[in-house]
Motif scaffolding. Structure first.
Motif: not given
Length: 466
Positions: A250-275
């Motif tokens: 839900s929060i990553l969706g808001h981040m993608a909306h603000r940056q005008d990007k797809l959700v797939s472009e802002v998500i990361q896995s592992g350490f990248g997601l948490a930090f």
């Protein structure tokens, strides 16, 4: 099998507490306004490649007189020009949260061969994490059990608060749509790495194959209904993972909306997601320090819950192996184990520490954990005997009909061993690991073959024999 589980618990404990140490550092850093990773601040080492938004590429344009000139995209758009193919010059870009993680927190060296210095603030956070673990386990289950009442329940409070905040944000629906499967890729199910990651996640969250569950169950009353406990724990665990997914996306969706990007472009896995990704999303919210502090405090409590039982497995194994000498010295054994594990963890808080953590996570907490579980399951079902095992369970919970045990027999004897064996043997180690990464390949590995020549996991899983 028992020694193997204790060995893997020891290795995983070394790296797992480092992650708790990272979370402690971020928790302390959250008591600042603005958050240090909210922008490219020079005081923590941000350079010219740091930017909150990606920089437009330049164009190497050939002029009429044959000379070359570097032009920005703004000039091209103003003059109705386009950049010829192959003439684009992409400017390196890193977000503030990414550079903060790389430059300030990790101070990452160029390769695993360059150990660098011990990062003193991470070493102190790691020491604090081990002090908390040692204090909670000082009196065994009597002390850790009381602490777990808090560490196991508080995350649900934080998750609920973050979910309420997340779904009220603009664009949250984009992240939730992405999460619940609007863009499902069923072809990924043919990739052995996906199955390995899924199995590892379940084994991590349920503490399967570490010896932790066996350790905790040994403190139960003999006639405790372990069957009911097992079903409840599995259901609650999986439901919590699904619930946490809504919070994150839900929060990553808001981040993608603000940056005008797809959700797939802002998500990361592992350490990248948490930090990286999630802290960056939190930095964009009002009262960002509050949400960041809650999030990282939740990570700490979640991590400590797992760490308590993992270290308890090591301590209990030592006490049971040498009861005459050690059982009366529980406090000293706990202190000694925590001190030894802290010293073994110090290389993981050097400038090359993240490489060691990834190395251990991939080979020990990944394939190693699955292989251990496979050996344990095979030994129990085929050597000790599934019928004898069922009789042992019935001594504790009472007799059941043959129909009741039919599904469990099939799982223990055929289904689970075959699935684990297939996952473990379907492919080699990840083709993008370690010395085979072109950017990290030193002189020692310069002439090694590229692991892309290794068998393709997807092709192996797609064979007709399956």
């Amino acid at each position: 099998v028992g020694f193997t589980m204790v060995l893997f618990s020891t290795i995983i404990d070394i790296t797992y507490n480092c992650i708790i140490g990272y979370s402690l550092y971020y928790l302390f850093a959250s008591f600042q306004s603005p958050l240090p990773w909210a922008d490219c601040f020079r005081w923590w080492g941000a350079d010219e490649t740091c930017s909150r938004t990606p920089k437009d590429p330049l164009c190497n344009l050939t002029l009429d007189d044959g000379y070359f000139e570097i032009i920005n995209t703004t000039w091209l758009q103003a003059n109705n020009e386009t950049c010829p193919n192959g003439s684009e010059i992409f400017i390196p870009h890193q977000s503030p949260s990414e550079q903060y993680w790389e430059r300030m927190v990790l101070r990452r060296s160029s390769s695993i061969e360059e150990t660098g210095d011990v990062i003193w603030y991470l070493a102190l956070c790691l020491l604090l994490a081990w002090l908390i673990v040692g204090a909670a386990l000082s009196k065994g289950i009597r002390s850790s059990g009381k602490v777990v009442y808090f560490t196991a329940t508080f995350p649900y409070v934080v998750l609920t608060i973050l979910l309420i905040r997340g779904v009220t944000l603009e664009g949250a629906y984009k992240g939730i749509e992405f999460y619940v499967g609007k863009q499902l890729e069923f072809s990924k199910l043919a990739d052995a790495e996906v199955w390995k990651d899924a199995a590892t996640q379940i084994f991590y969250s349920l503490a399967v194959g570490w010896g932790s569950l066996i350790t905790l169950s040994s403190y139960n009353k003999f006639h405790n209904n372990c069957y009911t406990d097992t079903i409840v724990v599995c259901v609650v665990n999986c439901a919590t993972s699904v619930f946490a997914g809504f919070v994150i996306f839900s929060i990553l969706g808001h981040m993608a909306h603000r940056q005008d990007k797809l959700v797939s472009e802002v998500i990361q896995s592992g350490f990248g997601l948490a930090f990286i990704a999630y802290p960056e999303a939190l930095a964009q919210l009002p009262w960002a320090p509050l949400w960041a502090a809650l999030f990282f405090f939740m990570l700490i409590t979640l991590g400590l819950s797992s760490q308590f039982v993992a270290v308890e497995a090591i301590i209990t194994s030592l006490l049971d192996q040498f009861p005459t000498f050690l059982r009366s010295k529980r406090l000293f054994v706990t202190a000694g184990v925590c001190l030894a594990l802290y010293l073994l963890s110090v290389p993981c808080v050097t400038q090359a520490g993240i490489y060691w953590i990834n190395l251990i996570d991939h080979f020990c907490a990944g394939w190693g954990l699955l292989a251990t579980a496979l050996v344990e399951l095979t030994t129990l079902s085929w050597i000790y005997g599934v019928n004898r095992f069922i009789k042992d369970i019935e001594m504790m919970i009472g007799e059941r009909t043959w129909l009741f045990w039919l599904w469990w027999r099939a799982c223990w004897v055929v289904i689970s061993p075959c699935l684990l064996a297939k996952i473990c043997t379907a492919c080699t180690s990840a083709p993008d690991w370690g010395p085979y990464l072109e950017e990290h390949r030193g002189e020692r590995y310069r002439n090694k073959f590229d692991s892309k020549e290794a068998p393709n996991c997807l092709q192996l899983l797609a064979t007709p024999e399956i």
